[in-house]
Design a protein around this motif. Sequence first.
Motif, PDB file in Angstrom:
ATOM      1  N   ARG A 288     -55.313 -93.487 -48.232  1.00 49.73           N
ATOM      2  CA  ARG A 288     -53.967 -92.929 -48.076  1.00 49.73           C
ATOM      3  C   ARG A 288     -53.333 -92.622 -49.427  1.00 49.73           C
ATOM      4  NH1 ARG A 288     -50.606 -98.327 -46.234  1.00 49.73           N
ATOM      5  NH2 ARG A 288     -50.656 -99.277 -48.289  1.00 49.73           N
ATOM      6  N   LEU A 289     -52.530 -91.582 -49.427  1.00 48.71           N
ATOM      7  CA  LEU A 289     -51.768 -91.171 -50.600  1.00 48.71           C
ATOM      8  C   LEU A 289     -50.432 -90.622 -50.134  1.00 48.71           C
ATOM      9  CD1 LEU A 289     -54.516 -89.160 -52.534  1.00 48.71           C
ATOM     10  CD2 LEU A 289     -53.559 -91.371 -53.240  1.00 48.71           C
ATOM     11  N   ARG A 290     -49.477 -90.605 -51.036  1.00 48.05           N
ATOM     12  CA  ARG A 290     -48.222 -89.922 -50.759  1.00 48.05           C
ATOM     13  C   ARG A 290     -48.419 -88.450 -51.095  1.00 48.05           C
ATOM     14  NH1 ARG A 290     -43.538 -93.590 -53.170  1.00 48.05           N
ATOM     15  NH2 ARG A 290     -42.306 -91.987 -52.136  1.00 48.05           N
ATOM     16  N   PRO A 291     -47.687 -87.568 -50.445  1.00 44.97           N
ATOM     17  CA  PRO A 291     -47.890 -86.132 -50.672  1.00 44.97           C
ATOM     18  C   PRO A 291     -47.844 -85.726 -52.142  1.00 44.97           C
ATOM     19  CG  PRO A 291     -46.547 -86.442 -48.734  1.00 44.97           C
ATOM     20  CD  PRO A 291     -46.731 -87.813 -49.354  1.00 44.97           C
ATOM     21  N   PHE A 292     -46.921 -86.290 -52.926  1.00 51.74           N
ATOM     22  CA  PHE A 292     -46.852 -85.901 -54.339  1.00 51.74           C
ATOM     23  C   PHE A 292     -48.105 -86.334 -55.089  1.00 51.74           C
ATOM     24  CE2 PHE A 292     -45.193 -90.203 -54.903  1.00 51.74           C
ATOM     25  CZ  PHE A 292     -45.709 -90.577 -56.135  1.00 51.74           C
ATOM     26  N   GLU A 293     -48.747 -87.424 -54.649  1.00 52.86           N
ATOM     27  CA  GLU A 293     -49.984 -87.860 -55.292  1.00 52.86           C
ATOM     28  C   GLU A 293     -51.122 -86.880 -54.993  1.00 52.86           C
ATOM     29  OE1 GLU A 293     -49.669 -92.684 -55.397  1.00 52.86           O
ATOM     30  OE2 GLU A 293     -49.890 -91.749 -53.408  1.00 52.86           O
ATOM     31  N   ILE A 294     -51.159 -86.368 -53.770  1.00 57.47           N
ATOM     32  CA  ILE A 294     -52.173 -85.366 -53.418  1.00 57.47           C
ATOM     33  C   ILE A 294     -51.956 -84.116 -54.267  1.00 57.47           C
ATOM     34  CG2 ILE A 294     -53.095 -83.893 -51.592  1.00 57.47           C
ATOM     35  CD1 ILE A 294     -52.168 -86.098 -49.599  1.00 57.47           C
ATOM     36  N   GLU A 295     -50.706 -83.709 -54.403  1.00 59.37           N
ATOM     37  CA  GLU A 295     -50.385 -82.525 -55.201  1.00 59.37           C
ATOM     38  C   GLU A 295     -50.846 -82.708 -56.651  1.00 59.37           C
ATOM     39  OE1 GLU A 295     -46.525 -79.833 -56.528  1.00 59.37           O
ATOM     40  OE2 GLU A 295     -46.238 -81.481 -55.118  1.00 59.37           O
ATOM     41  N   GLU A 296     -50.615 -83.896 -57.212  1.00 60.17           N
ATOM     42  CA  GLU A 296     -51.024 -84.180 -58.596  1.00 60.17           C
ATOM     43  C   GLU A 296     -52.539 -84.149 -58.768  1.00 60.17           C
ATOM     44  OE1 GLU A 296     -49.340 -88.016 -59.392  1.00 60.17           O
ATOM     45  OE2 GLU A 296     -47.357 -87.192 -59.877  1.00 60.17           O
ATOM     46  N   ARG A 297     -53.278 -84.525 -57.733  1.00 62.06           N
ATOM     47  CA  ARG A 297     -54.737 -84.648 -57.833  1.00 62.06           C
ATOM     48  C   ARG A 297     -55.492 -83.385 -57.430  1.00 62.06           C
ATOM     49  NH1 ARG A 297     -55.895 -90.808 -55.849  1.00 62.06           N
ATOM     50  NH2 ARG A 297     -54.115 -91.737 -56.922  1.00 62.06           N
ATOM     51  N   THR A 298     -54.797 -82.427 -56.870  1.00 61.65           N
ATOM     52  CA  THR A 298     -55.442 -81.180 -56.448  1.00 61.65           C
ATOM     53  C   THR A 298     -54.772 -80.013 -57.176  1.00 61.65           C
ATOM     54  OG1 THR A 298     -53.935 -80.781 -54.592  1.00 61.65           O
ATOM     55  CG2 THR A 298     -55.902 -82.118 -54.135  1.00 61.65           C
ATOM     56  N   LEU A 299     -55.261 -78.823 -56.927  1.00 57.47           N
ATOM     57  CA  LEU A 299     -54.677 -77.618 -57.531  1.00 57.47           C
ATOM     58  C   LEU A 299     -53.725 -76.920 -56.579  1.00 57.47           C
ATOM     59  CD1 LEU A 299     -57.876 -76.178 -59.241  1.00 57.47           C
ATOM     60  CD2 LEU A 299     -56.052 -77.541 -60.281  1.00 57.47           C
ATOM     61  N   LEU A 300     -53.312 -77.614 -55.534  1.00 56.20           N
ATOM     62  CA  LEU A 300     -52.470 -76.992 -54.518  1.00 56.20           C
ATOM     63  C   LEU A 300     -50.993 -77.133 -54.874  1.00 56.20           C
ATOM     64  CD1 LEU A 300     -54.364 -78.418 -51.444  1.00 56.20           C
ATOM     65  CD2 LEU A 300     -54.430 -76.052 -52.257  1.00 56.20           C
TER      66      LEU A 300
ATOM     67  N   GLU B 286     -59.749 -86.443 -51.857  1.00 56.21           N
ATOM     68  CA  GLU B 286     -58.790 -87.305 -52.560  1.00 56.21           C
ATOM     69  C   GLU B 286     -58.330 -88.445 -51.666  1.00 56.21           C
ATOM     70  OE1 GLU B 286     -58.336 -87.405 -55.680  1.00 56.21           O
ATOM     71  OE2 GLU B 286     -59.228 -85.479 -56.197  1.00 56.21           O
ATOM     72  N   LEU B 287     -58.118 -88.156 -50.393  1.00 56.06           N
ATOM     73  CA  LEU B 287     -57.721 -89.217 -49.466  1.00 56.06           C
ATOM     74  C   LEU B 287     -58.860 -90.199 -49.238  1.00 56.06           C
ATOM     75  CD1 LEU B 287     -55.718 -87.097 -46.888  1.00 56.06           C
ATOM     76  CD2 LEU B 287     -54.779 -88.894 -48.385  1.00 56.06           C
ATOM     77  N   ALA B 288     -60.077 -89.700 -49.082  1.00 58.83           N
ATOM     78  CA  ALA B 288     -61.217 -90.578 -48.808  1.00 58.83           C
ATOM     79  C   ALA B 288     -61.471 -91.544 -49.957  1.00 58.83           C
ATOM     80  CB  ALA B 288     -62.468 -89.736 -48.537  1.00 58.83           C
ATOM     81  N   ARG B 289     -61.224 -91.112 -51.181  1.00 59.86           N
ATOM     82  CA  ARG B 289     -61.497 -92.000 -52.319  1.00 59.86           C
ATOM     83  C   ARG B 289     -60.286 -92.832 -52.743  1.00 59.86           C
ATOM     84  NH1 ARG B 289     -62.062 -89.710 -57.867  1.00 59.86           N
ATOM     85  NH2 ARG B 289     -60.175 -88.525 -58.164  1.00 59.86           N
ATOM     86  N   ALA B 290     -59.145 -92.603 -52.120  1.00 59.52           N
ATOM     87  CA  ALA B 290     -57.939 -93.373 -52.437  1.00 59.52           C
ATOM     88  C   ALA B 290     -57.997 -94.752 -51.769  1.00 59.52           C
ATOM     89  CB  ALA B 290     -56.703 -92.618 -51.946  1.00 59.52           C
ATOM     90  N   LYS B 291     -57.285 -95.689 -52.362  1.00 58.26           N
ATOM     91  CA  LYS B 291     -57.205 -97.037 -51.776  1.00 58.26           C
ATOM     92  C   LYS B 291     -56.650 -96.938 -50.358  1.00 58.26           C
ATOM     93  CE  LYS B 291     -55.465-101.628 -52.894  1.00 58.26           C
ATOM     94  NZ  LYS B 291     -54.671-102.202 -51.894  1.00 58.26           N
ATOM     95  N   ASP B 292     -57.339 -97.534 -49.421  1.00 56.75           N
ATOM     96  CA  ASP B 292     -56.962 -97.537 -48.007  1.00 56.75           C
ATOM     97  C   ASP B 292     -56.938 -96.136 -47.389  1.00 56.75           C
ATOM     98  OD1 ASP B 292     -56.651-100.350 -48.035  1.00 56.75           O
ATOM     99  OD2 ASP B 292     -54.582-100.151 -48.738  1.00 56.75           O
TER     100      ASP B 292
END
Length: 151
Positions: A62-74, A54-60
Amino acid sequence: MSLKAPHTGQAPDAEVTQAWINLMRAQQRVLTAIERDFKDAGMPPLGWYDVLWELARAKDGRLRPFEIEERTLLAQYNLSRLLDRLEKDGLVERVTFDEDGRGRWVVITEKGRGLREAMWEVYGRSIARHLGAKLPDTDAAQLAGLLSRLT
């Protein structure tokens, strides 16, 4: 093929219940096999890959932690612990962007990109073995279409 309208809040019929059971069993078995493949290859668990992807495909990168949470099952608690571990291993960095120091980006490092690519080598082969080898392309396309209706 049934021509009934989709279910709308009623108890599921036998076919829907069996579809649910099969979906859950298949998911568990394939995920267990993939996790075993990662372990046998000396790689970290699948959750690491998900975050790094998710980080590798995000712009620059980088993501905010809540964005990572939304995009994963964690779950948030598990994600926080995982991010601590990824940062400790030099795979991500946390970068403050608010003047008061509360806002943070999680940024993938080059080391993190390299690990994600190495993990994909194992993951791609694992997907091919545990899913692709069992489904012809037409069945895989049909399954993907059906599952996309659930998401």
